[in-house]
Design an enzyme around this catalytic site. Structure first.
Site, PDB file in Angstrom:
ATOM      1  N   HIS A 257      17.571  -7.461   1.672  1.00  0.00           N
ATOM      2  CA  HIS A 257      17.319  -8.084   2.974  1.00  0.00           C
ATOM      3  C   HIS A 257      18.352  -9.159   3.319  1.00  0.00           C
ATOM      4  O   HIS A 257      18.472  -9.555   4.480  1.00  0.00           O
ATOM      5  CB  HIS A 257      15.906  -8.682   3.008  1.00  0.00           C
ATOM      6  CG  HIS A 257      15.271  -8.604   4.361  1.00  0.00           C
ATOM      7  ND1 HIS A 257      15.963  -8.769   5.532  1.00  0.00           N
ATOM      8  CD2 HIS A 257      13.980  -8.355   4.727  1.00  0.00           C
ATOM      9  CE1 HIS A 257      15.145  -8.652   6.564  1.00  0.00           C
ATOM     10  NE2 HIS A 257      13.939  -8.382   6.097  1.00  0.00           N
ATOM     11  N   ASP A 261      19.340  -6.072   7.613  1.00  0.00           N
ATOM     12  CA  ASP A 261      18.137  -6.399   8.367  1.00  0.00           C
ATOM     13  C   ASP A 261      17.317  -5.130   8.598  1.00  0.00           C
ATOM     14  O   ASP A 261      17.839  -4.013   8.548  1.00  0.00           O
ATOM     15  CB  ASP A 261      18.498  -7.034   9.711  1.00  0.00           C
ATOM     16  CG  ASP A 261      19.158  -8.391   9.551  1.00  0.00           C
ATOM     17  OD1 ASP A 261      18.860  -9.074   8.542  1.00  0.00           O
ATOM     18  OD2 ASP A 261      19.972  -8.766  10.412  1.00  0.00           O
TER      19      ASP A 261
END
Length: 284
Positions: A257, A261
């Protein structure tokens, strides 16, 4: 930085002027998962009930490396997972046609996994944010699309690399996968056979019939695709009361992450699914 992470400088080869160790050298060392296990931890005893019968199996070198890298990955990379179902009817039809051609030319058969590797490579070229690594100073986006392929052997798990997979034909990819898988089983892989990957594909569907699973990211990469098995399902037809059968394969993308995204991961899966469901586009 080395002191904070308890990195032994004697284990690092410096790339700075006159062999000086620079920050990037320490980051690469940490990302490689080569951290030595403290002596106290290595000698830790596991409590066992007195009435249990057991055998202690010594760790192989590849098992130690795999354990170190996967532990490093889960402890330092914020994983999240995206799953999508892909219809593979057109893919299977194309594979059958290509294999008839391969057989007539004396070539080796193309596997579903070869097509998956090609689709993943083309999707990485279309969504290059997923072909990247995290560093303390930047996100490093690679211009080469090098796909590691997970291969299970009696000795442990290996991940040989298919370099520039986006630029290679399906026949060439298939030949390299078979050659490297054989070397892995013979425990004869060289560093150049597995280093330098930018993304990983792990397939437990075809070989083992696993429907869906989540894989652990191979650091310093930011993504790994877990491929499940194909299964026939009943789907609605074009008119009420009309139904047909179609084969679907589940795939799960594990993402870092910090680099990828959610919307970018979804965009990559959309591109991958497009290639799988319209496989002729991979040949253009």
């Amino acid at each position: 930085m080395a002191e904070d992470h308890k990195v032994p400088l004697s284990s690092i080869k410096g790339t700075g002027p006159d062999g000086l160790i620079v920050k990037a050298d320490i980051e690469d060392y940490l990302a490689s998962g080569r951290m030595e296990v403290p002596v106290a931890a290595s000698k830790q005893k596991v409590a066992t009930a007195p009435d249990l019968d057991y055998t202690d199996i010594p760790h192989s070198q590849i098992r130690k490396i795999t354990a170190s890298r996967l532990l490093f990955s889960k402890q330092t990379i914020p994983h999240y997972y995206l799953t999508v179902d892909t219809c593979v009817d057109k893919l299977m039809d194309l594979r059958s046609q290509l294999n008839l051609l391969q057989e007539s030319l004396g070539g080796k058969r193309i596997s579903v996994n070869d097509l998956v590797i090609k689709a993943a490579a083309l999707a990485l070229r279309k969504v290059p944010q997923c072909n990247s690594s995290w560093t303390d100073d930047c996100i490093r986006q690679y211009h080469n699309v090098n796909i590691n392929v997970a291969v299970q052997t009696d000795n442990g798990l290996y991940v040989p690399v298919i370099r520039d997979a986006d630029k290679k034909g399906l026949s060439k990819i298939g030949e390299e996968v078979k050659h490297l898988a054989q070397k892995a089983k013979e425990n004869s892989l060289k560093p150049e056979d597995y280093e330098g990957g930018t993304f990983t594909v792990s397939n437990l569907g075809g070989p083992f019939g696993i429907k869906q699973f989540c894989a652990i990211i191979n650091p310093p990469q930011s993504g790994i695709l877990a491929v499940g098995s194909a299964e026939k399902r009943v789907v609605p037809g074009s008119s009420p009361g009309d139904y047909k059968f179609a084969s679907f394969m589940s795939v799960t993308l594990s993402c870092d992450h910090r680099v990828i995204d959610g919307a970018i991961g979804a965009e990559w899966l959309k591109a991958f699914k497009g290639y799988i469901e319209n496989p002729e586009s991979m040949l253009l």
